[in-house]
Scaffold this motif. Structure first.
Motif, PDB file in Angstrom:
ATOM      1  N   TYR A  94       7.828 -10.138  -0.297  1.00  0.00           N
ATOM      2  CA  TYR A  94       9.000  -9.232   0.405  1.00  0.00           C
ATOM      3  C   TYR A  94       8.830  -7.812   0.063  1.00  0.00           C
ATOM      4  CZ  TYR A  94      13.715  -7.540   0.336  1.00  0.00           C
ATOM      5  OH  TYR A  94      14.945  -6.767   0.664  1.00  0.00           O
ATOM      6  N   ASP A  95       8.131  -7.913  -1.198  1.00  0.00           N
ATOM      7  CA  ASP A  95       7.811  -6.270  -1.527  1.00  0.00           C
ATOM      8  C   ASP A  95       6.889  -5.588  -0.289  1.00  0.00           C
ATOM      9  OD1 ASP A  95       7.484  -3.819  -3.642  1.00  0.00           O
ATOM     10  OD2 ASP A  95       5.192  -4.821  -3.236  1.00  0.00           O
ATOM     11  N   ARG A  96       5.888  -6.230   0.165  1.00  0.00           N
ATOM     12  CA  ARG A  96       4.831  -5.772   0.960  1.00  0.00           C
ATOM     13  C   ARG A  96       5.623  -5.823   2.500  1.00  0.00           C
ATOM     14  NH1 ARG A  96       2.222  -2.713  -0.272  1.00  0.00           N
ATOM     15  NH2 ARG A  96       3.967  -2.718  -1.786  1.00  0.00           N
ATOM     16  N   PHE A  97       6.618  -6.665   2.677  1.00  0.00           N
ATOM     17  CA  PHE A  97       7.443  -6.477   3.766  1.00  0.00           C
ATOM     18  C   PHE A  97       8.225  -5.165   3.886  1.00  0.00           C
ATOM     19  CE2 PHE A  97      11.702  -7.183   5.158  1.00  0.00           C
ATOM     20  CZ  PHE A  97      11.771  -7.255   6.572  1.00  0.00           C
ATOM     21  N   THR A  98       8.818  -5.037   2.677  1.00  0.00           N
ATOM     22  CA  THR A  98       9.711  -3.715   2.382  1.00  0.00           C
ATOM     23  C   THR A  98       8.873  -2.704   2.704  1.00  0.00           C
ATOM     24  OG1 THR A  98      11.183  -4.881   1.163  1.00  0.00           O
ATOM     25  CG2 THR A  98      11.438  -2.633   1.343  1.00  0.00           C
ATOM     26  N   ALA A  99       7.692  -2.491   2.135  1.00  0.00           N
ATOM     27  CA  ALA A  99       6.820  -1.323   2.245  1.00  0.00           C
ATOM     28  C   ALA A  99       6.212  -1.081   3.369  1.00  0.00           C
ATOM     29  CB  ALA A  99       5.546  -1.541   1.072  1.00  0.00           C
ATOM     30  N   ILE A 100       6.100  -1.995   4.279  1.00  0.00           N
ATOM     31  CA  ILE A 100       5.468  -1.738   5.635  1.00  0.00           C
ATOM     32  C   ILE A 100       6.317  -1.656   6.566  1.00  0.00           C
ATOM     33  CG2 ILE A 100       3.950  -2.695   7.087  1.00  0.00           C
ATOM     34  CD1 ILE A 100       2.282  -3.999   4.701  1.00  0.00           C
ATOM     35  N   CYS A 101       7.331  -2.661   6.713  1.00  0.00           N
ATOM     36  CA  CYS A 101       8.367  -2.576   7.764  1.00  0.00           C
ATOM     37  C   CYS A 101       9.692  -1.408   7.579  1.00  0.00           C
ATOM     38  CB  CYS A 101       9.061  -4.106   7.777  1.00  0.00           C
ATOM     39  SG  CYS A 101       7.706  -5.218   8.264  1.00  0.00           S
ATOM     40  N   LYS A 102       9.821  -1.185   6.176  1.00  0.00           N
ATOM     41  CA  LYS A 102      10.782  -0.124   6.008  1.00  0.00           C
ATOM     42  C   LYS A 102      10.171   0.888   5.074  1.00  0.00           C
ATOM     43  CE  LYS A 102      14.328  -3.651   6.630  1.00  0.00           C
ATOM     44  NZ  LYS A 102      15.451  -4.338   6.180  1.00  0.00           N
ATOM     45  N   PRO A 103       9.374   1.786   5.216  1.00  0.00           N
ATOM     46  CA  PRO A 103       8.816   2.612   4.372  1.00  0.00           C
ATOM     47  C   PRO A 103       9.586   3.631   3.845  1.00  0.00           C
ATOM     48  CG  PRO A 103       7.782   2.960   6.701  1.00  0.00           C
ATOM     49  CD  PRO A 103       8.494   1.663   6.437  1.00  0.00           C
ATOM     50  N   LEU A 104      10.604   4.082   4.954  1.00  0.00           N
ATOM     51  CA  LEU A 104      11.315   5.027   4.269  1.00  0.00           C
ATOM     52  C   LEU A 104      12.446   4.772   3.289  1.00  0.00           C
ATOM     53  CD1 LEU A 104      11.735   6.990   7.992  1.00  0.00           C
ATOM     54  CD2 LEU A 104      10.198   7.589   6.059  1.00  0.00           C
ATOM     55  N   HIS A 105      12.722   3.369   3.398  1.00  0.00           N
ATOM     56  CA  HIS A 105      13.754   3.069   2.530  1.00  0.00           C
ATOM     57  C   HIS A 105      13.250   2.172   1.353  1.00  0.00           C
ATOM     58  CE1 HIS A 105      16.610   4.395   5.472  1.00  0.00           C
ATOM     59  NE2 HIS A 105      16.034   3.724   6.268  1.00  0.00           N
ATOM     60  N   TYR A 106      11.959   2.252   1.284  1.00  0.00           N
ATOM     61  CA  TYR A 106      11.250   1.152   0.324  1.00  0.00           C
ATOM     62  C   TYR A 106      11.771   1.496  -0.915  1.00  0.00           C
ATOM     63  CZ  TYR A 106       7.305  -0.718  -2.519  1.00  0.00           C
ATOM     64  OH  TYR A 106       6.661  -1.491  -3.407  1.00  0.00           O
ATOM     65  N   LEU A 107      11.584   2.888  -1.546  1.00  0.00           N
ATOM     66  CA  LEU A 107      11.690   2.966  -2.948  1.00  0.00           C
ATOM     67  C   LEU A 107      13.246   2.769  -3.163  1.00  0.00           C
ATOM     68  CD1 LEU A 107       9.570   6.252  -3.915  1.00  0.00           C
ATOM     69  CD2 LEU A 107       9.322   3.626  -4.278  1.00  0.00           C
ATOM     70  N   VAL A 108      14.122   2.961  -2.338  1.00  0.00           N
ATOM     71  CA  VAL A 108      15.712   2.814  -2.338  1.00  0.00           C
ATOM     72  C   VAL A 108      15.912   1.344  -2.525  1.00  0.00           C
ATOM     73  CG1 VAL A 108      17.976   3.043  -1.246  1.00  0.00           C
ATOM     74  CG2 VAL A 108      16.266   4.712  -1.270  1.00  0.00           C
ATOM     75  N   ILE A 109      15.254   0.605  -1.693  1.00  0.00           N
ATOM     76  CA  ILE A 109      15.530  -1.029  -1.539  1.00  0.00           C
ATOM     77  C   ILE A 109      14.931  -1.575  -2.935  1.00  0.00           C
ATOM     78  CG2 ILE A 109      15.099  -3.281  -0.316  1.00  0.00           C
ATOM     79  CD1 ILE A 109      14.947  -1.556   1.956  1.00  0.00           C
ATOM     80  N   MET A 110      13.658  -1.349  -3.093  1.00  0.00           N
ATOM     81  CA  MET A 110      13.027  -2.007  -4.353  1.00  0.00           C
ATOM     82  C   MET A 110      13.067  -1.018  -5.420  1.00  0.00           C
ATOM     83  SD  MET A 110      11.857  -4.770  -3.158  1.00  0.00           S
ATOM     84  CE  MET A 110      10.926  -5.209  -4.239  1.00  0.00           C
ATOM     85  N   ASN A 111      14.280  -0.608  -5.851  1.00  0.00           N
ATOM     86  CA  ASN A 111      14.788   0.094  -7.220  1.00  0.00           C
ATOM     87  C   ASN A 111      14.130  -0.717  -8.475  1.00  0.00           C
ATOM     88  OD1 ASN A 111      17.338  -1.486  -7.897  1.00  0.00           O
ATOM     89  ND2 ASN A 111      17.457  -0.857  -5.776  1.00  0.00           N
ATOM     90  N   PRO A 112      14.168  -0.206  -9.637  1.00  0.00           N
ATOM     91  CA  PRO A 112      13.855  -0.896 -10.701  1.00  0.00           C
ATOM     92  C   PRO A 112      14.725  -2.049 -11.059  1.00  0.00           C
ATOM     93  CG  PRO A 112      13.204   1.644 -10.940  1.00  0.00           C
ATOM     94  CD  PRO A 112      14.013   1.346  -9.590  1.00  0.00           C
TER      95      PRO A 112
END
Length: 320
Positions: free
Chosen positions: A120-138
């Protein structure tokens, strides 16, 4: 006679490869070698990702959480296995067997679920790169890890408790080299169909469901990679995801064959080989797979080695 009775009540006799002493000696060398690789490789990944600020990202946070269970997983098994392979008495106490079974199932379940979280982390990083750090927050990453460990613990408690409560009628011969669930089911002296169905049902929840989510994630990732115009971006995405997909294929292949067979029809040789594969070999391959294909991790490991070399050199200078 009294000693035999005492052993039958309190210890399990691990048969393993006891009928092939030469094979046991060769196997002990292989196990010790892979265990050393596992210790060094996974410890290096944990230290490098903690000490290098460039690796303080969700991807490496999850990788640390994969390396730590791998360390614990093999350590809960290998030392006892080596004692039995090298020593004349291939036994394990009932209490030791119980602890090994619970820890083994708990950490194995963690790896299954964690690989899904990493996809899921890789999916978010590649498919939603602009929102990656917002979605995968600590906060979300921590919640995911807590959920993975909790669900895995619950799975271990249920399956191991069901298995250990089965009557054995004094049978203490385990046709294995460790206290694994299929081997424990075989020593029961009653019909184990209900427990096997429970294992199968929970196996679907813990193994197949995460695998389906992983395949869905990689379906979207494949579409996103094919749409990329940059060759460099495609190569980077393939390298990053290729490592994870390789680990998924190796780990899930063995687990599915072992645990998702109602009736447990695998032969003795197949069971022992597959158990060796995903308990000893896979944890040692993970750090190699993730580091050899990852430039950032390789650079972090080089820095770690330089720091260690400098500290050793300074200690020698101070002593002289």
């Amino acid at each position: 006679m009294g000693q035999r009775n005492s052993t039958s009540l309190h210890d399990f006799i691990l048969l393993g490869f006891s009928d092939h002493p030469k094979l046991e000696m060769a196997l002990s060398g292989v196990v010790a070698t892979f265990y050393l690789i596992t210790l060094v490789g996974n410890t290096a990944i944990i230290l490098a990702s903690l000490l290098d600020s460039h690796l303080h990202t969700p991807m490496y946070f999850f990788l640390r959480n994969l390396s730590f269970p791998d360390l614990c997983f093999t350590t809960s098994i290998v030392p006892q296995m080596l004692v039995n392979l090298w020593g004349p008495h291939k036994t394990i106490s009932y209490g030791g067997c119980v602890i090994q079974l619970y820890v083994y199932m708990w950490l194995g379940s963690i790896e299954c679920l964690l690989l899904a979280v990493m996809s899921y982390d890789r999916f978010t990083a590649i498919c939603k790169p602009l929102h990656y750090l917002v979605i995968m927050n600590p906060h979300l990453c921590l919640k995911m890890i807590i959920m993975v460990w909790s669900i895995s613990l619950a799975n271990s408690v249920v399956l191991c408790t069901l298995t250990l409560n089965l009557p054995r009628c004094g049978n203490n011969l385990l046709d294995h080299f460790l206290c694994e669930l299929p081997a424990m089911l075989k020593v029961a002296c009653i019909d184990t169909t209900a427990v096997e169905l429970s294992v199968f049902a929970l196996g679907i929840a813990i193994v197949l469901t995460p695998l389906i989510l992983i395949l869905i994630s990689y379906g979207y990732i494949a579409k996103a990679v094919l749409r990329m115009k940059s060759r460099a971006g495609q190569r980077k995405a393939i390298n990053t995801c290729g490592s994870h997909l390789t680990v998924v294929s190796i780990f899930y292949g063995a687990i599915i064959y072992m645990y998702l067979q109602p009736g447990n029809n695998a032969s003795r040789g197949q069971v022992i080989f597959l158990t060796l594969f995903y308990t000893i070999i896979t944890p040692s391959l993970n750090p190699l797979i993730y580091t050899l294909r990852n430039k950032d991790m390789k650079e972090a490991l080089k820095k770690l080695m330089r720091v260690d070399h400098k500290s050793t050199k300074s200690k020698r200078t101070w002593k002289s």
